[in-house]
Design a protein around this motif. Structure first.
Motif, PDB file in Angstrom:
ATOM      1  N   CYS A 102       2.458   2.441  -7.182  1.00 13.69           N
ATOM      2  CA  CYS A 102       2.529   2.734  -8.620  1.00 13.69           C
ATOM      3  C   CYS A 102       1.273   2.269  -9.347  1.00 13.69           C
ATOM      4  N   LEU A 103       0.824   1.039  -9.047  1.00 18.06           N
ATOM      5  CA  LEU A 103      -0.379   0.513  -9.691  1.00 18.06           C
ATOM      6  C   LEU A 103      -1.611   1.338  -9.315  1.00 18.06           C
ATOM      7  N   PRO A 129       0.230  -3.744   0.971  1.00  8.46           N
ATOM      8  CA  PRO A 129       0.087  -3.295  -0.419  1.00  8.46           C
ATOM      9  C   PRO A 129      -1.367  -3.240  -0.875  1.00  8.46           C
ATOM     10  N   ILE A 158       5.776  -0.284  -2.838  1.00 12.26           N
ATOM     11  CA  ILE A 158       6.041   0.645  -3.937  1.00 12.26           C
ATOM     12  C   ILE A 158       5.295   0.212  -5.192  1.00 12.26           C
ATOM     13  N   ILE A 159       5.274  -1.089  -5.457  1.00  9.38           N
ATOM     14  CA  ILE A 159       4.538  -1.605  -6.613  1.00  9.38           C
ATOM     15  C   ILE A 159       3.053  -1.255  -6.488  1.00  9.38           C
ATOM     16  N   ALA A 160       2.490  -1.434  -5.271  1.00 12.58           N
ATOM     17  CA  ALA A 160       1.076  -1.131  -5.050  1.00 12.58           C
ATOM     18  C   ALA A 160       0.793   0.349  -5.237  1.00 12.58           C
ATOM     19  N   LEU A 165      12.089  -0.982  -6.383  1.00 14.13           N
ATOM     20  CA  LEU A 165      11.211  -1.375  -7.482  1.00 14.13           C
ATOM     21  C   LEU A 165      10.601  -2.753  -7.274  1.00 14.13           C
ATOM     22  N   SER A 166      11.230  -3.567  -6.426  1.00 19.18           N
ATOM     23  CA  SER A 166      10.680  -4.893  -6.136  1.00 19.18           C
ATOM     24  C   SER A 166       9.905  -4.915  -4.822  1.00 19.18           C
ATOM     25  N   ASN A 167       9.821  -3.757  -4.157  1.00 24.26           N
ATOM     26  CA  ASN A 167       9.096  -3.674  -2.890  1.00 24.26           C
ATOM     27  C   ASN A 167       7.596  -3.705  -3.164  1.00 24.26           C
ATOM     28  N   PRO A 168       6.852  -4.625  -2.534  1.00 24.21           N
ATOM     29  CA  PRO A 168       5.411  -4.726  -2.803  1.00 24.21           C
ATOM     30  C   PRO A 168       4.648  -3.449  -2.535  1.00 24.21           C
ATOM     31  N   SER A 184       4.045  -7.813   2.669  1.00 22.05           N
ATOM     32  CA  SER A 184       4.097  -8.258   1.274  1.00 22.05           C
ATOM     33  C   SER A 184       2.735  -8.318   0.592  1.00 22.05           C
TER      34      SER A 184
END
Length: 313
Positions: free
Chosen positions: A177-178, A45, A173-175, A168-171, A41
């Protein structure tokens, strides 16, 4: 080959410390699970984000290398998935994890140090491109399939929506994308938050290895031998051979970069492999495969490096 042992020995040492600490109940299984959640988490990321923003994407782009390495990784991923799903009757989630175990390397902590010993500066270029392939292609693909496996009982539309929400809420995947947005726009991350990211990223490997050791406590090898053999041999033998083949189909001019790519593929799977498996209740299988592949990699690395030396590549 003492240099290879010098790289892999600390890995076994930290795994051993985690095993002993959990076996002697200095730390509980619940705490080990919590540490695993911390890695997946926060630490991982941060590692992914840091890898993507460390240098502009346009500074490291050897088209044939990226295409060949990605093609080889996808080929082995597909082979591993088909073997697990069709021949061995594994679940969709289990097949996805077996496939990514065979096709995604521990590039940063094992692949890069060994490649740097053999080819020098070319290893850094190979690492940068490998990070892009692993984090933008292989890991998202595996997570998408594994998440889909968790929702097989739902209707097609409901399963797609549920899987998309989880991704989309997976840390991680978020990392990704960012990090991709920052890298593409050439943005500069301020020093203070970037330092925090670096501190979290640095904790990912040792904590993940400690968790692997804890996960091995009480694990029974029965029923895992076939899984460990499939994943280990696929990762350590088939993946580097596939990379060599794809470099023939898509030639890379720099011979040092070609050798680096094969050596990255020779590395065992990512150290957080069991942590990813924990989400799907497969941490035991993934931990056993990682330990087995790391042990066997000493032999396979020696063979490939010896072959390169005899061929004067």
């Amino acid at each position: 080959m003492l240099q290879i042992l010098g790289i892999t020995a600390p890995i076994f040492l930290i795994i051993g410390i985690g095993f002993v600490a959990t076996r002697l109940q200095w730390i509980s299984r619940e705490q080990v699970t919590g540490m695993g959640r911390f890695v997946i988490s926060f630490a991982l990321p941060a590692l992914v984000f840091k890898a993507l923003v460390e240098r502009p994407l346009d500074e490291v782009f050897e088209r044939n290398y990226i295409l060949a390495y990605a093609m080889a990784s996808l080929l082995i991923f597909t082979l591993g998935f088909v073997i697990s799903r069709r021949l061995r009757g594994d679940t969709l989630s289990g097949s996805a994890l077996a496939a990514v175990g065979m096709s995604m390397s521990n590039s940063g902590f094992i692949g890069y140090p060994i490649a740097a010993l053999v080819v020098g500066e070319a290893a850094a270029v190979g690492l940068a491109m490998g990070v892009l392939i692993e984090n933008l292609l292989m890991l998202p693909l595996a997570l998408a399939l594994a998440e889909a496996g968790e929702h097989q009982g739902l209707g097609m539309r409901a399963a797609v929506i549920s899987t998309a929400r989880r991704l989309l809420s997976n840390p991680i995947i978020i990392a990704i994308c960012l990090g991709l947005v920052v890298a593409l726009l050439g943005l500069h991350v301020p020093a203070i938050p970037m330092r925090a990211v670096e501190m979290l990223a640095q904790s990912s490997a040792p904590v993940a290895l400690f968790v692997i050791g804890g996960s091995l406590v009480g694990m029974r090898a029965g029923g895992m031998v076939a899984d460990v053999l499939q994943i280990s041999l696929g990762k350590l033998v088939l993946h580097p051979l596939a990379v060599m083949l794809c470099f023939v189909l898509l030639p890379v001019e720099d011979p040092a970069l070609r050798v680096a790519g094969v050596l990255f593929a020779c590395a065992p799977m990512m150290s957080i492999y069991p942590i990813v498996g924990q989400r799907f209740g497969l941490e035991g299988r993934c931990a056993a495969a990682l330990v087995g592949a790391t042990v066997l990699s000493f032999v396979t690395y020696s063979v490939f490096i010896g072959w390169f030396a005899s061929a004067h590549l």
